[in-house]
Write an enzyme that holds these catalytic residues in place. Structure first.
Site, PDB file in Angstrom:
ATOM      1  NE  ARG A  41       4.706  89.335  84.732  1.00  0.00           N
ATOM      2  CZ  ARG A  41       5.654  90.138  84.225  1.00  0.00           C
ATOM      3  NH1 ARG A  41       5.373  90.946  83.250  1.00  0.00           N
ATOM      4  NH2 ARG A  41       6.886  90.126  84.716  1.00  0.00           N
ATOM      5  CG  ASP A  84      14.454  93.775  87.897  1.00  0.00           C
ATOM      6  OD1 ASP A  84      14.843  94.554  87.016  1.00  0.00           O
ATOM      7  OD2 ASP A  84      13.261  93.572  88.168  1.00  0.00           O
ATOM      8  CD  GLN A 133      16.693  99.768  81.952  1.00  0.00           C
ATOM      9  OE1 GLN A 133      17.115  99.523  83.069  1.00  0.00           O
ATOM     10  NE2 GLN A 133      15.640 100.531  81.759  1.00  0.00           N
ATOM     11  CD  GLN A 169      40.839  87.611  69.921  1.00  0.00           C
ATOM     12  OE1 GLN A 169      40.850  86.647  70.674  1.00  0.00           O
ATOM     13  NE2 GLN A 169      41.621  87.680  68.865  1.00  0.00           N
TER      14      GLN A 169
HETATM   15  P1  ADP Z   1       8.368  86.844  87.324  1.00  0.00           P
HETATM   16  O1  ADP Z   1       8.506  85.358  87.228  1.00  0.00           O
HETATM   17  O2  ADP Z   1       9.206  87.543  86.321  1.00  0.00           O
HETATM   18  O3  ADP Z   1       8.546  87.323  88.731  1.00  0.00           O
HETATM   19  P2  ADP Z   1       5.472  87.140  87.599  1.00  0.00           P
HETATM   20  O4  ADP Z   1       5.535  87.508  89.024  1.00  0.00           O
HETATM   21  O5  ADP Z   1       4.553  87.906  86.730  1.00  0.00           O
HETATM   22  O6  ADP Z   1       6.876  87.206  86.857  1.00  0.00           O
HETATM   23  O7  ADP Z   1       5.043  85.605  87.519  1.00  0.00           O
HETATM   24  C1  ADP Z   1       4.875  84.950  86.267  1.00  0.00           C
HETATM   25  C2  ADP Z   1       3.751  83.958  86.355  1.00  0.00           C
HETATM   26  O8  ADP Z   1       4.026  82.982  87.370  1.00  0.00           O
HETATM   27  C3  ADP Z   1       2.416  84.541  86.767  1.00  0.00           C
HETATM   28  O9  ADP Z   1       1.736  85.131  85.698  1.00  0.00           O
HETATM   29  C4  ADP Z   1       1.694  83.314  87.279  1.00  0.00           C
HETATM   30  O10 ADP Z   1       1.205  82.549  86.211  1.00  0.00           O
HETATM   31  C5  ADP Z   1       2.808  82.525  87.949  1.00  0.00           C
HETATM   32  N1  ADP Z   1       2.822  82.831  89.399  1.00  0.00           N
HETATM   33  C6  ADP Z   1       3.430  83.863  90.015  1.00  0.00           C
HETATM   34  N2  ADP Z   1       3.208  83.829  91.350  1.00  0.00           N
HETATM   35  C7  ADP Z   1       2.430  82.752  91.573  1.00  0.00           C
HETATM   36  C8  ADP Z   1       1.839  82.167  92.747  1.00  0.00           C
HETATM   37  N3  ADP Z   1       2.018  82.696  93.944  1.00  0.00           N
HETATM   38  N4  ADP Z   1       1.093  81.059  92.594  1.00  0.00           N
HETATM   39  C9  ADP Z   1       0.925  80.513  91.378  1.00  0.00           C
HETATM   40  N5  ADP Z   1       1.442  81.018  90.258  1.00  0.00           N
HETATM   41  C10 ADP Z   1       2.189  82.115  90.327  1.00  0.00           C
END
Ligand code: ADP
Length: 849
Positions: free
Chosen positions: A142, A220, A358, A736
């Site tokens: 993230r 999910d 999971q 199988q």
């Molecule tokens: P997922 O993709 O599993 O939903 P996240 O919501 O944590 O996971 O998003 C992963 C990464 O995508 C974030 O850490 C960020 O770097 C980028 N990201 C998410 N939302 C935004 C946004 N609105 N604008 C820019 N980057 C974003």
């Protein structure tokens, strides 16, 4: 038009033709241009396709003379999910195959912002063996910096400095939102980089717009517009496995278990786990109980216990709430189940939180196929995109891979989460796809069987005979259980005809163990996860048992309808019954078939229940076998698969394990093709630098050839290898057919079985004349492309069935063969005479089951 684009455009018509022919054409152009010394020739080789890694390597030396190759990067971002590595492998290899350079961005957006070593060029061999790895091998993270424009500016700079034209992102809705923002801001980011002097105009000139394609990797299944996200069926499989384990101990001690599964805004995992395991009660965020959940749950659990059930399973999504939006915790549920005060349930209750289990483990066959086919499609999509093209993501609807607008899906997913937060639960359900709503209804039916409020009027209630025909297939019991549940709930009388038509004909008397018996719901309720066929099954056709006898028995038992579950024999049986209607009026009752066979060879559907279970068994078998070679490294396993005269299972397993070659009855075999494959193996082992220790796999369907079988092929390879590598044959056989059916087979069985009984219901009782006239009165339920349909038998018999070969005339999956070959680097080989596959148009978008 840039040169490479032009040449890709030029080579595209050949895509329609089958790949080997295209390669011959490409090879011709290549040699011609090289002789002319034209620089165009080099680009032609690059822009067209070179599957063989050796020739890819050879091609790069001339590349410097031509227009620069397109550089495509792939990244995994956000929460990890099984199947992401399949995506990376498919993108890297398809990009190389399409004449591009492939890059991986490690650690998601963090890697893009950091640049440097986080962005790495990948070679063909770098992704070898990745199909069997869980999570993501290129890391995910993230990244806070990417939320800010400054972070995205640095990311843009790093992309340009690495010369990357297009980015394929596999992640959840957060990652895809970030991707879309990045793309829409791109021109302004580029301008800013020039304005502040970080890059020159010349440097940014080839990068005026950015192509982005999204792939949804999430356990999910929380993105609108696609039926499945990459990883969700693996997570579901893991949950079902755990619940199955828990059930055994719950039953032994007569305990209750509250099992918490993932899903903050999305109850897909909890719902499907409830459907697949036959849980007593579920809590999902999208649909809280109408009234007081405590009263509702107590009523259901008490009813089930009164019926005689020894175990109670409650599945709760982590985001479950009541109608007022108040979170429902596993502890509250446990307290209610364990309440020892007067009138309380007083059950010995435990909580199990499944947590990160999971996410873990290797991907199931479906996720490997989904990740692979979607990865291939993503590369095509970025190469075809223009500055005007809307950013898309790759989705799957029922069985069809499609491109869809990314932001619409992200916005709808956000709207869904908001609807849950705002307690607008009707809206939340509307925003879910049809399958979700269908499965919710299925679940409610199977858990509220003994509730009287949905019964039909007396005169509309039917007596329905249930027959399983052919070999057992995973999900048969789940189908029968769901259909029985629906029948009871509607007031119909479901009756089991044990051991197929043979059992019907021979043991139909009234003795306690006669073949025709009512169902005992308490027993049937425990069948959700059972393998095999509890009501028995038999291959015998009605004509073998005696058509007159069968017709008389149907009359004698006063069946108003028949529900058949089975494979090609069941298809043949229902066809015989339909044709005998003129002679035997008692057969003028509605009949429907739910295809269930590991071979997936029933006309009218692209998916038969049981085929997913079989694929999983095969895939895990191949994984283990490949790994067993790690001590010697240099080993080829020739594995024989079942499937009758249909190469579906062999081909799809080949896609999911990365088989070096797949031999199918549709294509046949010849000495020349075997020779080409053996030569290729020699070349592969000559160039093998030991990047991966795993062995290589060749899959051969049991009826691919009358001459060559796994043993013979392994012997030929061994002999030809002259001790430079080894070869062994391996026959998994009845393994199988699977032990416990896969979660997907169980869920689909439930949904399709209930649809079948609803279909029979349409005809009502005593409608002989009407039934005889209506072709839909004998039909097969099937998934065709993006739809679930009932196809009349008469249509399928006449035009859809290859009777001598016991398979559909048009196999939807044939196009996938080219993808299997392309991704394993199998070079062109001479097609055997009478090969079916060369005649079928390539269409890799279809046929994922
Ligand atoms: P997922 O993709 O599993 O939903 P996240 O919501 O944590 O996971 O998003 C992963 C990464 O995508 C974030 O850490 C960020 O770097 C980028 N990201 C998410 N939302 C935004 C946004 N609105 N604008 C820019 N980057 C974003």
């Amino acid at each position: 038009m840039p040169l490479v684009t032009y040449l890709q455009f030029f080579s595209r018509p050949f895509d329609i033709l089958f790949t080997p022919f295209r390669r011959i054409v490409v090879a011709f152009w290549h040699s011609l241009f090289v002789r002319l010394g034209s620089s165009i020739a080099c680009a032609s080789v690059l822009a067209s396709t070179t599957t063989n890694p050796a020739s890819v390597a050879a091609g790069t030396s001339t590349a410097t003379m031509a227009a620069p190759k397109k550089k495509i990067a792939v990244m995994t971002s956000g929460g990890d999910s099984p199947g992401m590595t399949a995506v990376v492998r498919a993108v890297v290899r398809t990009a190389i195959h399409m004449g591009c350079d492939a890059y991986c961005v490690y650690e998601g957006y963090e890697g893009l912002v950091q640049g440097g070593d986080f962005i790495r060029q990948m070679e063909w061999h770098d992704v070898r063996g990745w199909l069997s790895e869980g999570g993501t091998l290129i890391g995910t993270a993230r990244c806070m910096a990417f939320f800010e424009r400054a972070g995205r500016l640095t990311a843009a700079k790093n992309m340009i400095l690495n010369g990357i034209h297009a980015l394929i992102i596999c992640g959840g809705d957060g990652s895809l939102t970030g991707a879309d923002k990045f793309r829409s801001e791109w021109p302004s980011l580029v301008d800013e980089l020039v304005a502040n002097g970080e890059l020159t105009k010349d440097q940014v000139a080839p990068f005026t717009h950015l192509n982005i394609v999204g792939l949804v990797g999430s356990i999910d299944n929380d993105l609108s517009g696609t039926d499945a996200t990459i990883g969700c069926y693996s997570a579901l499989a893991r949950i079902c496995e755990m619940v199955d384990y828990i059930e055994a101990t719950a039953s032994s001690h007569s305990r209750a278990f509250v099992i918490e599964v993932m899903g903050r805004h999305c109850g897909w995992l909890a719902l499907m786990a409830g459907v697949a395991t036959g849980a007593d009660f579920i809590f999902i965020p999208e649909r809280p109980q109408d009234q007081d959940w405590k009263a509702d749950m107590s009523t259901v659990v008490r009813r089930h216990r009164k019926m005689g059930k020894r175990k109670t399973i409650v599945i709760v999504a982590e985001g479950a709430r009541d109608r007022d939006g108040t979170k429902i915790t596993p502890t509250e549920i446990k307290d209610l189940l364990a309440d020892k005060s007067e009138g309380g349930l007083a059950l010995d209750t435990r909580i199990t939180t499944l947590g990160h289990v999971q996410r873990g483990g290797t991907a199931v066959a479906y996720d490997r196929m989904l990740g692979t086919l979607q990865g291939v499609e993503a590369v095509k999509a970025v190469l075809e995109a223009t500055p005007e093209t809307e950013t898309c993501f790759i989705a799957i609807n029922e069985n069809k891979i499609v491109r869809k607008p990314l932001m619409k899906a992200v916005q709808e997913s956000k709207a869904l989460a908001k609807a849950v937060d705002d307690k607008d639960f009707d809206m939340a359900m509307q925003l879910r796809d049809t399958e979700f709503a269908d499965q919710y209804k299925s679940y409610m039916t199977t858990t509220n069987v003994m509730v009287d409020d949905r019964k039909l009027p007396e005169k509309a209630r039917m007596k329905i005979g249930f027959v399983n025909v052919g070999a057992p297939a995973g999900g048969m019991n789940a189908a029968v259980r769901a259909a029985v549940a629906y029948c009871i709930a509607r007031g119909h009388e479901p009756v089991a005809i044990h051991n197929g038509f043979a059992g019907f004909a021979r043991h139909h008397d009234d003795k306690p163990l006669g073949a025709v018996r009512p169902f005992d719901w308490l027993e049937v309720d425990g069948w959700a996860s059972k393998g095999g066929s509890e009501i028995g099954t038999n291959r015998e056709l009605p004509s073998d048992s005696g058509m007159e006898l069968i017709a008389n028995l149907i009359e004698q038992y006063e069946f108003d309808a028949l529900f058949l579950v089975g494979g090609f024999e069941a298809f043949h049986a229902i066809s015989q019954l339909r044709k005998a209607r003129d002679e035997y009026p008692s057969l003028c009752i509605p009949m429907t078939l739910l295809p269930a066979t590991i071979s997936n060879n029933v006309p009218g559907t692209e998916y038969s229940i049981g085929s997913d279970t079989c694929l999983n068994e095969l895939v895990y078998y191949c994984d283990k076998i490949k790994q067993s070679a790690s001590a010697t490294r240099r080993r080829v396993f020739v594995i024989e698969t079942q499937g009758g005269r249909s190469g579906y299972v062999a081909t799809l397993a080949g896609l999911a394990v990365g088989a070096s070659a797949v031999y199918t009855p549709e294509e046949g075999m010849s000495l020349e093709m075997l020779n080409a494959d053996v030569n290729h193996l020699k070349e592969v082992f000559r160039n093998d630098k030991g990047q991966s220790r795993a062995g290589r796999v060749i899959l051969i369907n049991e009826k691919a050839s009358k001459v060559y079988d796994a043993k013979l092929i392994a012997s030929i390879i061994r002999d030809e290898a002259h001790d430079r590598f080894e070869s062994r044959e391996s026959i998994p056989g009845h393994v199988q057919q699977g032990g416990v059916p896969s979660a997907m087979d169980r869920c689909r069985a439930v949904r399709l079985a209930i649809k079948c009984i609803k279909h029979l219901e349409l005809f009502g009782r005593n409608a002989r004349n009407h039934v005889k006239r209506d072709p839909a009165s004998t039909s097969v339920i099937g998934i065709q492309g993006s739809e679930v349909v009932f196809t009349p038998m008469v249509d399928l018999e006449e035009s859809g069935t290859d009777w001598p070969n016991r398979r559909p005339k048009a196999a939807h999956w044939l196009g996938i063969r080219n993808t299997v070959d392309m991704l394993s680097g199998r070079p062109p080989y001479p097609k055997p005479e009478k090969s079916l596959t060369g005649l079928i148009a390539k269409d890799t978008k279809r046929g994922l089951a």
